[in-house]
Design an enzyme around this catalytic site. Structure first.
Site, PDB file in Angstrom:
ATOM      1  N   ILE A  54      81.129   7.994  78.183  1.00  0.00           N
ATOM      2  CA  ILE A  54      81.684   8.699  79.331  1.00  0.00           C
ATOM      3  C   ILE A  54      80.906   9.984  79.581  1.00  0.00           C
ATOM      4  O   ILE A  54      80.577  10.314  80.725  1.00  0.00           O
ATOM      5  CB  ILE A  54      83.189   8.979  79.139  1.00  0.00           C
ATOM      6  CG1 ILE A  54      83.980   7.665  79.127  1.00  0.00           C
ATOM      7  CG2 ILE A  54      83.719   9.888  80.256  1.00  0.00           C
ATOM      8  CD1 ILE A  54      85.440   7.815  78.763  1.00  0.00           C
ATOM      9  N   CYS A  55      80.586  10.710  78.526  1.00  0.00           N
ATOM     10  CA  CYS A  55      79.846  11.969  78.670  1.00  0.00           C
ATOM     11  C   CYS A  55      78.485  11.736  79.318  1.00  0.00           C
ATOM     12  O   CYS A  55      78.066  12.483  80.208  1.00  0.00           O
ATOM     13  CB  CYS A  55      79.661  12.648  77.313  1.00  0.00           C
ATOM     14  SG  CYS A  55      81.210  13.073  76.502  1.00  0.00           S
ATOM     15  N   THR A  56      77.795  10.710  78.880  1.00  0.00           N
ATOM     16  CA  THR A  56      76.482  10.400  79.437  1.00  0.00           C
ATOM     17  C   THR A  56      76.597  10.065  80.919  1.00  0.00           C
ATOM     18  O   THR A  56      75.773  10.510  81.727  1.00  0.00           O
ATOM     19  CB  THR A  56      75.819   9.263  78.647  1.00  0.00           C
ATOM     20  OG1 THR A  56      75.669   9.690  77.282  1.00  0.00           O
ATOM     21  CG2 THR A  56      74.458   8.898  79.217  1.00  0.00           C
ATOM     22  N   LEU A  59      77.414  13.516  82.811  1.00  0.00           N
ATOM     23  CA  LEU A  59      76.252  14.406  82.882  1.00  0.00           C
ATOM     24  C   LEU A  59      75.123  13.773  83.677  1.00  0.00           C
ATOM     25  O   LEU A  59      74.351  14.473  84.341  1.00  0.00           O
ATOM     26  CB  LEU A  59      75.800  14.811  81.479  1.00  0.00           C
ATOM     27  CG  LEU A  59      76.813  15.624  80.674  1.00  0.00           C
ATOM     28  CD1 LEU A  59      76.252  15.968  79.301  1.00  0.00           C
ATOM     29  CD2 LEU A  59      77.262  16.877  81.400  1.00  0.00           C
TER      30      LEU A  59
END
Length: 164
Positions: A54-56, A59
């Site tokens: 999710i973070c990737t 960002l």
């Protein structure tokens, strides 16, 4: 919503209030202080961990839409509890041109200042704070674990600020 910071409990700073100042190192080990960005908007993005799915995605959406941030005179500061070494590898792999800040030690201290540190998991929650050129928080959201941020919210929040 509150988070533990040492023995103290800290609430999420209120919209309309001052953004807590801090200094962390970026992915290159260079010191970055929030107050260095006075005169510009700052999009402060707390994320759990480098290299996570999710973070990737979140960002990556910022990376792919940098014109939105540049047009609104906004600096992006992305903060996680990872080390500067992990963040440098992550930024290199993903092509992030914005600052990734290591809230590694004391572990999660800055996330704690913003009320987004989860002491049970040892990670930052997905908190976003948009700070105006004078250092006042103009927008904030903290998403539940496992729930990605809505990128359109960045557009709306930045449009409401206008160009600094």
């Amino acid at each position: 919503m509150t988070a533990a910071l040492g023995a103290a409990s800290v609430a999420v700073p209120a919209v309309g209030g001052p953004a807590p100042d801090f200094e962390l190192v970026n992915q290159y080990g260079e010191p970055v202080r929030l107050s260095m960005f006075r005169g510009r908007n700052v999009v402060l993005v707390f994320f759990p961990f480098a290299f996570s799915g999710i973070c990737t995605g979140e960002l990556g959406a910022i990376r792919d839409n940098m014109a939105l941030f540049e047009e609104s005179n906004s600096a992006v500061l992305a903060v996680s509890v990872d080390s500067k070494f992990s963040l440098r590898a992550y930024a290199g792999q993903e092509g992030y041109a914005f600052e990734l800040l290591a809230d590694f030690w004391p572990h999660g201290a800055v996330a704690g200042l913003y009320g987004v540190f989860d002491p049970e998991s040892g990670m930052a929650r997905r908190g976003t704070f948009i700070i105006d050129p004078g250092g006042t928080i103009r927008y904030s959201v903290v998403n539940p674990r496992g729930e990605a941020r809505d990128f359109d919210e960045y557009r709306k929040a930045l449009a409401s600020l206008g160009r600094a």
